[in-house]
Scaffold this motif. Sequence first.
Motif, PDB file in Angstrom:
ATOM      1  N   ARG A   1      48.241  34.061  36.381  1.00 47.42           N
ATOM      2  CA  ARG A   1      48.906  35.358  36.624  1.00 47.42           C
ATOM      3  C   ARG A   1      48.245  36.481  35.826  1.00 47.42           C
ATOM      4  O   ARG A   1      48.283  37.641  36.239  1.00 47.42           O
ATOM      5  N   SER A   2      47.628  36.119  34.705  1.00 46.33           N
ATOM      6  CA  SER A   2      46.855  37.128  33.970  1.00 46.33           C
ATOM      7  C   SER A   2      45.575  37.467  34.733  1.00 46.33           C
ATOM      8  O   SER A   2      45.182  38.634  34.816  1.00 46.33           O
ATOM      9  N   LEU A   3      44.942  36.454  35.306  1.00 47.48           N
ATOM     10  CA  LEU A   3      43.703  36.674  36.063  1.00 47.48           C
ATOM     11  C   LEU A   3      43.964  37.411  37.373  1.00 47.48           C
ATOM     12  O   LEU A   3      43.100  38.148  37.863  1.00 47.48           O
ATOM     13  N   GLN A   4      45.162  37.223  37.940  1.00 47.37           N
ATOM     14  CA  GLN A   4      45.444  37.794  39.258  1.00 47.37           C
ATOM     15  C   GLN A   4      45.497  39.320  39.249  1.00 47.37           C
ATOM     16  O   GLN A   4      45.381  39.962  40.291  1.00 47.37           O
ATOM     17  N   LYS A   5      45.623  39.911  38.068  1.00 51.26           N
ATOM     18  CA  LYS A   5      45.694  41.378  37.978  1.00 51.26           C
ATOM     19  C   LYS A   5      44.445  42.030  38.557  1.00 51.26           C
ATOM     20  O   LYS A   5      44.510  43.141  39.103  1.00 51.26           O
TER      21      LYS A   5
ATOM     22  N   LEU B   1      44.024  35.409  43.815  1.00 52.42           N
ATOM     23  CA  LEU B   1      45.070  34.705  43.063  1.00 52.42           C
ATOM     24  C   LEU B   1      46.431  35.394  43.167  1.00 52.42           C
ATOM     25  O   LEU B   1      47.360  35.031  42.443  1.00 52.42           O
ATOM     26  N   ARG B   2      46.550  36.361  44.070  1.00 49.38           N
ATOM     27  CA  ARG B   2      47.826  37.052  44.223  1.00 49.38           C
ATOM     28  C   ARG B   2      48.904  36.094  44.746  1.00 49.38           C
ATOM     29  O   ARG B   2      48.606  35.121  45.440  1.00 49.38           O
ATOM     30  N   ASP B   3      50.154  36.364  44.394  1.00 54.58           N
ATOM     31  CA  ASP B   3      51.269  35.543  44.882  1.00 54.58           C
ATOM     32  C   ASP B   3      51.248  35.519  46.405  1.00 54.58           C
ATOM     33  O   ASP B   3      50.919  36.525  47.047  1.00 54.58           O
TER      34      ASP B   3
ATOM     35  N   PHE C   1      39.226  31.177  41.521  1.00 52.76           N
ATOM     36  CA  PHE C   1      38.784  32.390  40.820  1.00 52.76           C
ATOM     37  C   PHE C   1      37.265  32.535  40.886  1.00 52.76           C
ATOM     38  O   PHE C   1      36.736  33.591  41.221  1.00 52.76           O
ATOM     39  N   ILE C   2      36.556  31.432  40.598  1.00 54.32           N
ATOM     40  CA  ILE C   2      35.091  31.448  40.592  1.00 54.32           C
ATOM     41  C   ILE C   2      34.538  31.706  41.994  1.00 54.32           C
ATOM     42  O   ILE C   2      33.610  32.498  42.177  1.00 54.32           O
TER      43      ILE C   2
END
Length: 307
Positions: free
Chosen positions: A230-234, A239-241, A267-268
Motif C-alpha cells: 500500500r505504500s508502493l501503490q501511491k 498495485l492499486r486496490d 511492482f517490478i
Amino acid sequence: MADSSDLWIGSAYLFLQSTSEKIVLPSLYGSSHQKSSVFKALKLALADSTGSLHGVDMLKVHCSEPHLIIQLKFCMRENCRKFLRSYRAGLFQESLQNHLQVTLSMTAVPVQVELKAGSEQLDHMLNEEERCLECIYKEKPDRLRDEEIAELEESFRSLTCRQESNNTTPSNNCDSLNSSSLSYCSEGSSLPPGATFVFQEQQFANRTLTPDDHQKFAKLVSKKWKQVGRSLQKNCRALRDPVIDNLAHEYDREGLYEQAYQLLLKFIQSEGKRATLQRLIAALEENSLITLAEELLGLHPSENDTS
C-alpha cells in the motif's frame, strides 16, 4: 572437503521435465528455432540462483524424453551453496519457469526439476546442505564443455553485449553482466549515473531491484507485505486496490512468502527500470521495517548467510 574455494570443483546433473503434455522440453531444445531460447532461459535461471552469470557452468545438454538433462560444473563451493539454497527454496524452479515463459513467448511453462550427483538423488537430502556439497564435490566433471554449448555461450555473450551497448551507460566489459541486467531491466536503460539516496544519514547508490532483493524481501517481510504494497501503490498504478487483496486471496494457500514475492513481482514488471531500491527502502521505512531495509542495503549481511 577442500577448504580453498579456488580448488573446489564439483559436478551434478539437473533433470528437467515439463508437467504440461503440450510442452516437450527435449523437442524444444532440439529445434533450431527454439534451442537458443531454451539455453538463454537456463543461463538466466542459473545466474539468478548464484547471483552471477559465471556462478555455474553448463557442460552439456542431453535430450532424453521426457527429460532435458544438464550437466553442471561448479568451481566454487560458495556458488554451489547458493545454488542449493535457491533450488531447495523453489526459487530456481520458479525463475526457470518465468524465463522459459518469456524466451519462448508462452503463457506458462510448468517445469519439474530433479538434481543428482552420481548415484545420489539430492532432492531427498536438500536439508543436509553439507552432505549435498560433499556429493557434488566427489563428482568431478568427466568432460570439457560441449562444442554446441560453447557456440550457444558465444551467441548469448554477443546478445548481452549488444543489449549493454544500447544502454545509456556503456560498459567495456560484457563479462560483468548479470542476469538481473537482462531480466529485471528489460527496457534497456539504466538509472542516471551517480543517482543516490540517503538512509539513516548514509548515502547509497540507487539501482533497479535485483533477483536477490526480490528473494530477500519475500523471505523477510512476513505479514507486513500488504502494508508495504500500500505504500508502493501511491506511485504504482499496478498495485492499486483491489490488486493487493486479490493477491492475498489468490496465493493464500502458498503462504506469506509467495504473496510477498508476487507483490514485488507485479511492482517490478509494471515499473521496469523505475522499480528502484530507493522506492522499496522508502516503503519499508514507512512501515518501520528497518531491519529488512538494512538487509537489502547490506548493512548486516552475515545474519542471513548462516541460515
